[in-house]
Scaffold this motif. Structure first.
Motif, PDB file in Angstrom:
ATOM      1  N   PRO A 294      42.088  29.334  43.111  1.00  0.00           N
ATOM      2  CA  PRO A 294      41.838  29.922  41.792  1.00  0.00           C
ATOM      3  C   PRO A 294      41.120  31.281  41.887  1.00  0.00           C
ATOM      4  CG  PRO A 294      41.430  27.577  41.709  1.00  0.00           C
ATOM      5  CD  PRO A 294      41.670  27.929  43.170  1.00  0.00           C
ATOM      6  N   ASP A 295      40.194  31.427  42.829  1.00  0.00           N
ATOM      7  CA  ASP A 295      39.496  32.712  42.992  1.00  0.00           C
ATOM      8  C   ASP A 295      40.468  33.827  43.367  1.00  0.00           C
ATOM      9  OD1 ASP A 295      37.038  31.630  42.374  1.00  0.00           O
ATOM     10  OD2 ASP A 295      36.390  31.438  44.459  1.00  0.00           O
ATOM     11  N   MET A 296      41.365  33.542  44.299  1.00  0.00           N
ATOM     12  CA  MET A 296      42.365  34.539  44.695  1.00  0.00           C
ATOM     13  C   MET A 296      43.248  34.909  43.498  1.00  0.00           C
ATOM     14  SD  MET A 296      43.664  33.086  48.410  1.00  0.00           S
ATOM     15  CE  MET A 296      44.783  34.439  48.773  1.00  0.00           C
ATOM     16  N   ILE A 297      43.636  33.909  42.733  1.00  0.00           N
ATOM     17  CA  ILE A 297      44.519  34.127  41.579  1.00  0.00           C
ATOM     18  C   ILE A 297      43.809  34.975  40.526  1.00  0.00           C
ATOM     19  CG2 ILE A 297      45.758  32.991  39.679  1.00  0.00           C
ATOM     20  CD1 ILE A 297      46.086  30.573  41.708  1.00  0.00           C
ATOM     21  N   PHE A 298      42.557  34.642  40.243  1.00  0.00           N
ATOM     22  CA  PHE A 298      41.792  35.396  39.252  1.00  0.00           C
ATOM     23  C   PHE A 298      41.673  36.864  39.669  1.00  0.00           C
ATOM     24  CE2 PHE A 298      37.674  36.922  37.560  1.00  0.00           C
ATOM     25  CZ  PHE A 298      37.962  36.841  36.205  1.00  0.00           C
ATOM     26  N   SER A 299      41.376  37.110  40.948  1.00  0.00           N
ATOM     27  CA  SER A 299      41.278  38.490  41.449  1.00  0.00           C
ATOM     28  C   SER A 299      42.608  39.226  41.308  1.00  0.00           C
ATOM     29  CB  SER A 299      40.850  38.504  42.915  1.00  0.00           C
ATOM     30  OG  SER A 299      39.524  38.073  43.043  1.00  0.00           O
ATOM     31  N   ALA A 300      43.695  38.542  41.628  1.00  0.00           N
ATOM     32  CA  ALA A 300      45.017  39.165  41.526  1.00  0.00           C
ATOM     33  C   ALA A 300      45.358  39.478  40.072  1.00  0.00           C
ATOM     34  CB  ALA A 300      46.076  38.259  42.145  1.00  0.00           C
TER      35      ALA A 300
END
Length: 104
Positions: free
Chosen positions: A92-98
């Motif tokens: 989820p952190d990677m997705i939010f950053s993207a």
């Protein structure tokens, strides 16, 4: 000892290919390597050997494809999009950053 080196190298090659050509994220790659019979340690090492930038590009490509470059403003739609990317193995952190990067 030679067999372990080859196994680790093979797993690393597979991990990089899965990220580059199949758009998979770290957790999905690790699970698929273990399903193929690689140990958890070898799978983790293989996933860690792929540069973070490769995962980021795979995620951005998947995200742009799924949302046509526009992040949905509706929370339910964003949640659905996030869930589909989590299933591909991205955190989820990677997705939010993207998503933030695409919105810039």
């Amino acid at each position: 000892k030679r067999g372990l080196i080859d196994e680790a190298s093979d797993a690393a090659d597979i991990a990089e290919k899965m990220a580059n050509s199949r758009g998979r994220g770290p957790s999905r790659i690790k699970a698929e390597l273990q399903k193929k019979g690689y140990s958890a340690a070898v799978a983790t090492s293989a996933v860690d050997s792929v540069p973070r930038e490769v995962y980021k590009e795979a995620l951005l490509k998947s995200l742009r494809s799924k949302c046509k470059g526009i992040i949905p403003s509706d929370k339910a739609e964003r949640d659905k999009l996030t869930a589909s990317l989590v299933r591909l193995g991205f955190s989820p952190d990677m997705i939010f950053s993207a998503m933030q990067e695409i919105n810039e």
